[in-house]
Design an enzyme around this catalytic site. Sequence first.
Site, PDB file in Angstrom:
ATOM      1  N   ASP A 348      38.873  42.424  36.006  1.00  0.00           N
ATOM      2  CA  ASP A 348      40.203  41.862  35.759  1.00  0.00           C
ATOM      3  C   ASP A 348      40.292  40.443  36.326  1.00  0.00           C
ATOM      4  OD1 ASP A 348      39.858  42.986  38.322  1.00  0.00           O
ATOM      5  OD2 ASP A 348      42.005  42.944  38.688  1.00  0.00           O
ATOM      6  N   GLU A 349      41.278  39.745  35.855  1.00  0.00           N
ATOM      7  CA  GLU A 349      41.716  38.481  36.455  1.00  0.00           C
ATOM      8  C   GLU A 349      40.594  37.495  36.741  1.00  0.00           C
ATOM      9  OE1 GLU A 349      45.843  39.364  38.659  1.00  0.00           O
ATOM     10  OE2 GLU A 349      44.115  39.967  39.843  1.00  0.00           O
ATOM     11  N   ILE A 350      39.821  37.155  35.718  1.00  0.00           N
ATOM     12  CA  ILE A 350      38.868  36.049  35.879  1.00  0.00           C
ATOM     13  C   ILE A 350      39.702  34.771  35.964  1.00  0.00           C
ATOM     14  CG2 ILE A 350      36.942  34.796  34.840  1.00  0.00           C
ATOM     15  CD1 ILE A 350      36.393  37.779  35.573  1.00  0.00           C
TER      16      ILE A 350
END
Length: 604
Positions: A348-350
């Site tokens: 998640d959340e690169i």
Amino acid sequence: MEKEKKAKWIVIHSPALLIALIVNQFFIISANADVFLWPIPQSISWGAGPPITISSHLRITFPRHRDLHRAVVYYRKLMLSEKWLPVQVSAKPTSPTATVAAANYSLTWLQIKVRDISADLQHGVDESYSLNVPDQGSRAKLEAMTVWGVIRGLETLTQLIRMPSGKSKGEPIIEHGVSIHDKPKFAHRGLLLDTSRNFYAVNDILRTIRALGHNKMNVFHWHITDSQSFPLSLASEPLLAAKGSYGEGFIYSNKDVAKIVRYGRTFGVRVIPEIDAPGHTASWAAAYPEIVVCNNQFWVPPGVDRFANEPTPGQLNPLNPKTYEVFKNVVDDVASMFPDTFFHAGADEIILGCWKNSTDIQKFLKENHTMDEILTRFINTSRSFFTSHNKTTVYWADVITSTEAKVDPTLLPPSSTILQNWNGGSEKTKSLVQKGYRVIASDVDWFYLDCGFGNWLSNNTNLDQDFNNDPNNTYNWAPQGKGAGTGGSWCAPFKSWSRIYDHDITAGMTSEEAKLVIGGEVCLWSEQSDGVVVDSRLWPRTAALGESMWSGNRNEEGRKRSGEATDRMNDWRFRLLRRGIGAEPLQPLWCLKHSHQCDFEQTF
Ligand SMILES: *[C@@H]1O[C@H](CO)[C@@H](O)[C@H](O)[C@H]1NC(C)=O
Ligand SMILES: *[C@@H]1O[C@H](CO)[C@@H](O)[C@H](O)[C@H]1NC(C)=O
Ligand SMILES: *[C@@H]1O[C@H](CO)[C@@H](O)[C@H](O)[C@H]1NC(C)=O
Ligand SMILES: *[C@@H]1O[C@H](CO)[C@@H](O)[C@H](O)[C@H]1NC(C)=O
Ligand SMILES: *[C@@H]1O[C@H](CO)[C@@H](O)[C@H](O)[C@H]1NC(C)=O
Ligand SMILES: *[C@@H]1O[C@H](CO)[C@@H](O)[C@H](O)[C@H]1NC(C)=O
Ligand SMILES: *[C@@H]1O[C@H](CO)[C@@H](O)[C@H](O)[C@H]1NC(C)=O
């Protein structure tokens, strides 16, 4: 004896703005002990026999099975020692014999039958059970397809047992004449706990798992590592915890993990590990600075993209071959420590700003490659680490939906991939199941237990404003009509039990689509919690999910039933306390002692 009472209240919420007129008419039956079940079974029928006592020599017969043996030992002790005297007074007793004197004989035998003793605790295992305490005789029967169904039934049985009205000493009783056929609505009923932002002692985790079992929840999603700390000791990568944890005393050993997994099995709770990568990995840099980019870059100059959503920044570098050496060792070790076939791989959340801080990545992008290709390289290369252990990988839905970096869905076959959706509600979940994925619902707007506790970044000048004189500042405070102010909580407001209970994770889907939604998880991200507050953060709100995932949030007529659930929920909170779980109160105790006199609307 029934007494009729009438009350009229005028509640003025704020000066002349909102006036709610509440007219209550209600009946009170002289204080009744009652049977409150949580989660309520799918089907229950009451007979007419008097309650009977539980013999202190209660015999439980069951097939030989290591986990079942542990469960029986635990639950038998609970049945005999809990001596539960309901706290909630019921206006509408659910069992007909609540006030009848107990018969002069006891329940002496619980006979347990399991049809398939070999079925393992894995996703989709049959958890149905039938429990029968007949009108006559001293034998109860608990039958299930699997050991895991029996464990659900044992839990229900303990909840049927209580002390006779008003007596705290003597022998507990059970309704004589009750037949329950029960099974879960959703196969996956879980809690995510983050042990990286703050650490939880092994005992906090064991207690949490036991509480999940009491709520017939079956998944402990252990978000073990993140950017802040790496608290898991691994045989082939010992430096990660040695250098990346908060220090000695903040590390889970192999033995701790084995204990947690074994304890989970006693309560039918699967332990699914998550090693979040390639984002959320700053803690890996303590051991291997060369595989983590943008680490230790706290302040970015104006005009430069931010490096992280929160301190501390750091992401694995997918272009460095060493990254895969370390990551493969980690996955190999973790896969062998956790027997569950699910392995959560994060993703998640690169944060693009972080990757852009690497010279390798800058060069790669100049060669006309994209951020999507960088993530694709990571996922494509690392997927076999999981599949070689026959694991089904769970990824955060970001991996295919993020506008920052995402992979082509064809890289992640639905047969071996599950997506966990944390935003966008059931509409987004629907779009994922339409691509053929099985989905776990964890929407921040309903299921995040860390919301509403205010700001945690220090020296935040938003907090030093003269709010009272600034009608536009909604940070800490807001004038009437302008919202409540978030106090800096990124996902305010606080998600109450009734909000969690109300959420329909399959709303707007066809029944075929809904089948791919395997269940839900509430999530506790631990920026502002640790063992000191964990029980009250989790309970009883997590119990709300327990029931909505087990038997739904609607009554037989298909209407939402939080009003009907309140008495049971209130009593359950106190029963959890008795079982050593520090669940928080939901109402003044007065309301429990005066059933339905705290109702907002007239219910009956
Ligand atoms: C139990 O009660 C029944 C009547 O309900 C009576 O016939 C019987 O003798 C009693 N047994 C004992 C052991 O008191
Ligand atoms: C990374 O960011 C820091 C802080 O903005 C900057 O000083 C440094 O030059 C950046 N490195 C690269 C390779 O872009
Ligand atoms: C990248 O694309 C641009 C525009 O399409 C082109 O001019 C350039 O030659 C390409 N560079 C490389 C290294 O392929
Ligand atoms: C994934 O990797 C395999 C071989 O390692 C390669 O053949 C395939 O093209 C890659 N897929 C993507 C989408 O990059
Ligand atoms: C994976 O499953 C296959 C087929 O069921 C089996 O042959 C193989 O031994 C399993 N591998 C591992 C690592 O469990
Ligand atoms: C807090 O931030 C302000 C504004 O950036 C700065 O002037 C001040 O020095 C900071 N205070 C502390 C204690 O770091
Ligand atoms: C509040 O916002 C309005 C509209 O943006 C602006 O006209 C007004 O000056 C602001 N008030 C204060 C006290 O900043």
